[in-house]
Each structure stands twice: as C-alpha cells, then as structure tokens.
Enzyme design. Structure first.
Site, PDB file in Angstrom:
ATOM      1  N   PRO A   7       0.380  -1.077   0.144  1.00 42.99           N
ATOM      2  CA  PRO A   7      -0.081   0.084   0.171  1.00 42.99           C
ATOM      3  C   PRO A   7       0.834   1.304   0.124  1.00 42.99           C
ATOM      4  CG  PRO A   7      -0.169  -1.161   2.499  1.00 42.99           C
ATOM      5  CD  PRO A   7       0.954  -1.903   1.286  1.00 42.99           C
ATOM      6  N   ASN A   8       0.304   2.010  -0.519  1.00 43.37           N
ATOM      7  CA  ASN A   8       0.635   3.775  -0.877  1.00 43.37           C
ATOM      8  C   ASN A   8       2.104   3.405  -1.629  1.00 43.37           C
ATOM      9  OD1 ASN A   8      -1.529   4.771   0.983  1.00 43.37           O
ATOM     10  ND2 ASN A   8      -0.436   3.480   2.758  1.00 43.37           N
ATOM     11  N   ARG A  15       5.688  11.379  -2.806  1.00 41.59           N
ATOM     12  CA  ARG A  15       5.577  10.154  -1.815  1.00 41.59           C
ATOM     13  C   ARG A  15       6.545  11.144  -0.416  1.00 41.59           C
ATOM     14  NH1 ARG A  15       4.804   4.780   0.797  1.00 41.59           N
ATOM     15  NH2 ARG A  15       4.045   4.928   3.216  1.00 41.59           N
ATOM     16  N   TYR A  20      11.494   8.717   1.642  1.00 43.65           N
ATOM     17  CA  TYR A  20      11.476   7.300   0.545  1.00 43.65           C
ATOM     18  C   TYR A  20      12.386   8.031  -1.290  1.00 43.65           C
ATOM     19  CZ  TYR A  20       7.793   5.404   3.195  1.00 43.65           C
ATOM     20  OH  TYR A  20       7.333   5.259   4.400  1.00 43.65           O
ATOM     21  N   ASN A  70       8.096  -5.853  -0.950  1.00 48.24           N
ATOM     22  CA  ASN A  70       7.926  -4.587  -0.754  1.00 48.24           C
ATOM     23  C   ASN A  70       6.631  -4.149   0.082  1.00 48.24           C
ATOM     24  OD1 ASN A  70       8.002  -1.986   1.120  1.00 48.24           O
ATOM     25  ND2 ASN A  70       8.836  -1.181  -0.548  1.00 48.24           N
ATOM     26  N   ALA A  73       3.556  -0.351   4.740  1.00 46.84           N
ATOM     27  CA  ALA A  73       2.534  -0.912   6.141  1.00 46.84           C
ATOM     28  C   ALA A  73       1.944  -2.026   6.471  1.00 46.84           C
ATOM     29  CB  ALA A  73       1.687  -0.143   6.465  1.00 46.84           C
ATOM     30  N   HIS A  76       4.205  -4.605   9.433  1.00 45.14           N
ATOM     31  CA  HIS A  76       3.921  -4.454  10.603  1.00 45.14           C
ATOM     32  C   HIS A  76       3.670  -4.926  11.484  1.00 45.14           C
ATOM     33  CE1 HIS A  76       7.368  -1.139   9.258  1.00 45.14           C
ATOM     34  NE2 HIS A  76       6.395  -0.490   9.117  1.00 45.14           N
ATOM     35  N   ASP A  83       2.518 -15.399   6.981  1.00 43.17           N
ATOM     36  CA  ASP A  83       1.424 -16.766   6.000  1.00 43.17           C
ATOM     37  C   ASP A  83       1.531 -17.000   5.085  1.00 43.17           C
ATOM     38  OD1 ASP A  83       0.746 -17.273   8.956  1.00 43.17           O
ATOM     39  OD2 ASP A  83      -1.050 -17.301   9.401  1.00 43.17           O
ATOM     40  N   GLU A  97      12.432 -10.028   0.815  1.00 40.57           N
ATOM     41  CA  GLU A  97      11.527  -8.710   1.630  1.00 40.57           C
ATOM     42  C   GLU A  97      12.384  -7.171   1.626  1.00 40.57           C
ATOM     43  OE1 GLU A  97      11.433  -8.609   6.266  1.00 40.57           O
ATOM     44  OE2 GLU A  97      10.328  -6.826   6.337  1.00 40.57           O
ATOM     45  N   HIS A  99      12.521  -2.700   1.881  1.00 41.95           N
ATOM     46  CA  HIS A  99      12.869  -1.501   2.481  1.00 41.95           C
ATOM     47  C   HIS A  99      13.127  -0.044   2.056  1.00 41.95           C
ATOM     48  CE1 HIS A  99       9.413  -3.468   5.482  1.00 41.95           C
ATOM     49  NE2 HIS A  99      10.846  -4.468   5.574  1.00 41.95           N
ATOM     50  N   LEU A 100      12.571   1.154   1.429  1.00 37.47           N
ATOM     51  CA  LEU A 100      13.279   2.078   0.697  1.00 37.47           C
ATOM     52  C   LEU A 100      14.142   2.847   1.909  1.00 37.47           C
ATOM     53  CD1 LEU A 100      10.417   2.587  -1.236  1.00 37.47           C
ATOM     54  CD2 LEU A 100      12.826   3.050  -2.366  1.00 37.47           C
ATOM     55  N   SER A 101      13.368   2.752   2.493  1.00 36.92           N
ATOM     56  CA  SER A 101      13.885   3.669   4.299  1.00 36.92           C
ATOM     57  C   SER A 101      14.429   2.513   5.448  1.00 36.92           C
ATOM     58  CB  SER A 101      12.941   4.336   5.359  1.00 36.92           C
ATOM     59  OG  SER A 101      11.925   2.933   5.314  1.00 36.92           O
ATOM     60  N   ARG A 106      13.534   4.340  12.324  1.00 36.56           N
ATOM     61  CA  ARG A 106      12.606   5.312  12.338  1.00 36.56           C
ATOM     62  C   ARG A 106      11.694   5.055  13.490  1.00 36.56           C
ATOM     63  NH1 ARG A 106       9.471   4.934   6.549  1.00 36.56           N
ATOM     64  NH2 ARG A 106       8.970   6.543   6.939  1.00 36.56           N
ATOM     65  N   ARG A 110       7.688   0.630  13.401  1.00 33.94           N
ATOM     66  CA  ARG A 110       8.228   0.269  12.569  1.00 33.94           C
ATOM     67  C   ARG A 110       9.175  -0.070  12.660  1.00 33.94           C
ATOM     68  NH1 ARG A 110       6.042   3.886   7.843  1.00 33.94           N
ATOM     69  NH2 ARG A 110       5.644   5.699   8.898  1.00 33.94           N
TER      70      ARG A 110
HETATM   71  C1  DQA Z   1       8.399   0.921   3.874  1.00 30.56           C
HETATM   72  C2  DQA Z   1       8.648   0.848   4.844  1.00 30.56           C
HETATM   73  C3  DQA Z   1       6.634   1.210   5.931  1.00 30.56           C
HETATM   74  O1  DQA Z   1       6.839   1.335   7.504  1.00 30.56           O
HETATM   75  C4  DQA Z   1       5.830   2.250   5.786  1.00 30.56           C
HETATM   76  O2  DQA Z   1       4.993   1.863   5.245  1.00 30.56           O
HETATM   77  C5  DQA Z   1       6.398   2.053   3.645  1.00 30.56           C
HETATM   78  C6  DQA Z   1       7.774   1.858   2.683  1.00 30.56           C
HETATM   79  C7  DQA Z   1       9.355   1.328   2.717  1.00 30.56           C
HETATM   80  O3  DQA Z   1      10.035   0.518   1.767  1.00 30.56           O
HETATM   81  O4  DQA Z   1      10.635   1.929   3.261  1.00 30.56           O
HETATM   82  O5  DQA Z   1       5.032   2.370   2.933  1.00 30.56           O
HETATM   83  O6  DQA Z   1       8.099  -0.277   3.058  1.00 30.56           O
END
Ligand code: DQA
Length: 144
Positions: A7-8, A15, A20, A70, A73, A76, A83, A97, A99-101, A106, A110
């Site tokens: 999501p997002n 964003r 990011y 990725n 959210a 978390h 699963d 897995e 993550h950009l950040s 953070r 997270r």
């Molecule tokens: C994220 C880190 C997550 O905490 C956050 O909710 C995201 C992006 C990252 O790529 O850094 O949407 O997965």
C-alpha cells in the site's frame, strides 16, 4: 521474477521524497529490467489491497518464481501476509523483503516486521537501490 509492492507505494516519487526518494515505481522497474540477468523477466506490481498481494504470493508459491517484496505498512502487522510469505519460502521459494527506508531507524511501530522471520532475507535503507541489491542477491543464489 515478481516484484510486489504494498500500500501507498503507487505514490512513490511524490510521497515523502525526503524519506522514500524521488524515483517512482516505473523508474525502479526500468532499473531492475536493465540490471536483470539475461532471460529474467521483471514483473513489477503494486496494490493497496492485502488480499490481492496474498493472491500474488500464492501465484509465486505455485510457479516457484523468486519474489522481491516491499510489504509497506503491512510489514508491521499483517499476519496474513506473513503466512503467505511462509507458504512460499517453506516450499523452497525465495522472498526478499525490501524497504526503501530503514524502518529500524524510524518510529517505534516500524521496528517490528512480522515478515522478516519467514523471508529469505531483508534489504533496507538504500532507497530505490534496495531493490537492485535484492535482485543481485537473488541472481547470486540462482547461480549457486
Ligand atoms: C516502507 C517502510 C514502511 O514502514 C512504510 O509503511 C512504507 C514503505 C519502505 O519501503 O521504506 O510504506 O516499506
């Protein structure tokens, strides 16, 4: 190879660019395609829908395709996604897995990933390059 985004992440580019970066998913797909070994096709997808993401992981479980994920959210708190990742990795498949950040640097909420414990490995904190590092790791594993 499936590159699945939660999501997002469809809003990448605009964003929170200070967190990011400024590359959107199309740019990330372009770089992955350029770096992919010969014969490896990059199939990048994004959804805000947990059920759709789980369906794509089921697809990977059936096809044996490696996955860069990725979970955004969902990382978390989604035990359902965990699963589904376990379903792939426990059948011998690969899920990295990404993550950009660096979520560990953070907000407190997270710091927990319910995904990491069942993922093959984790790459975080390198911006869009996290995806390229994951691709490299998968290619190295495939070479053995
Ligand atoms: C994220 C880190 C997550 O905490 C956050 O909710 C995201 C992006 C990252 O790529 O850094 O949407 O997965």
């Amino acid at each position: 190879m499936l590159v699945l985004n939660g999501p997002n992440l469809g809003r990448l580019g605009s964003r929170e660019p200070e967190v990011y970066g400024t590359q959107d998913l199309a740019a990330i797909e372009h770089h992955l395609t350029a770096q992919a070994p010969n014969g490896v096709e990059i199939d990048l997808r994004q959804t805000d829908d947990e059920a759709e993401l789980i369906g794509w992981l089921h697809e990977a479980a059936d096809s044996g395709d490696p996955v860069i994920l990725n979970p955004a959210a969902f990382t978390h708190y989604s035990y359902a996604l965990r699963d589904a990742v376990a379903l792939v990795t426990r059948a011998g498949g690969t899920v990295v897995e990404v993550h950009l950040s660096n979520p560990s640097a953070r907000e407190e909420f997270r710091h927990t990933s319910v995904i990491s414990g069942v993922a093959t490995g984790v790459v975080a904190g390198f911006g869009a390059d996290s995806y390229l590092v994951a691709l490299d790791a998968i290619a190295r594993r495939a070479r053995g």
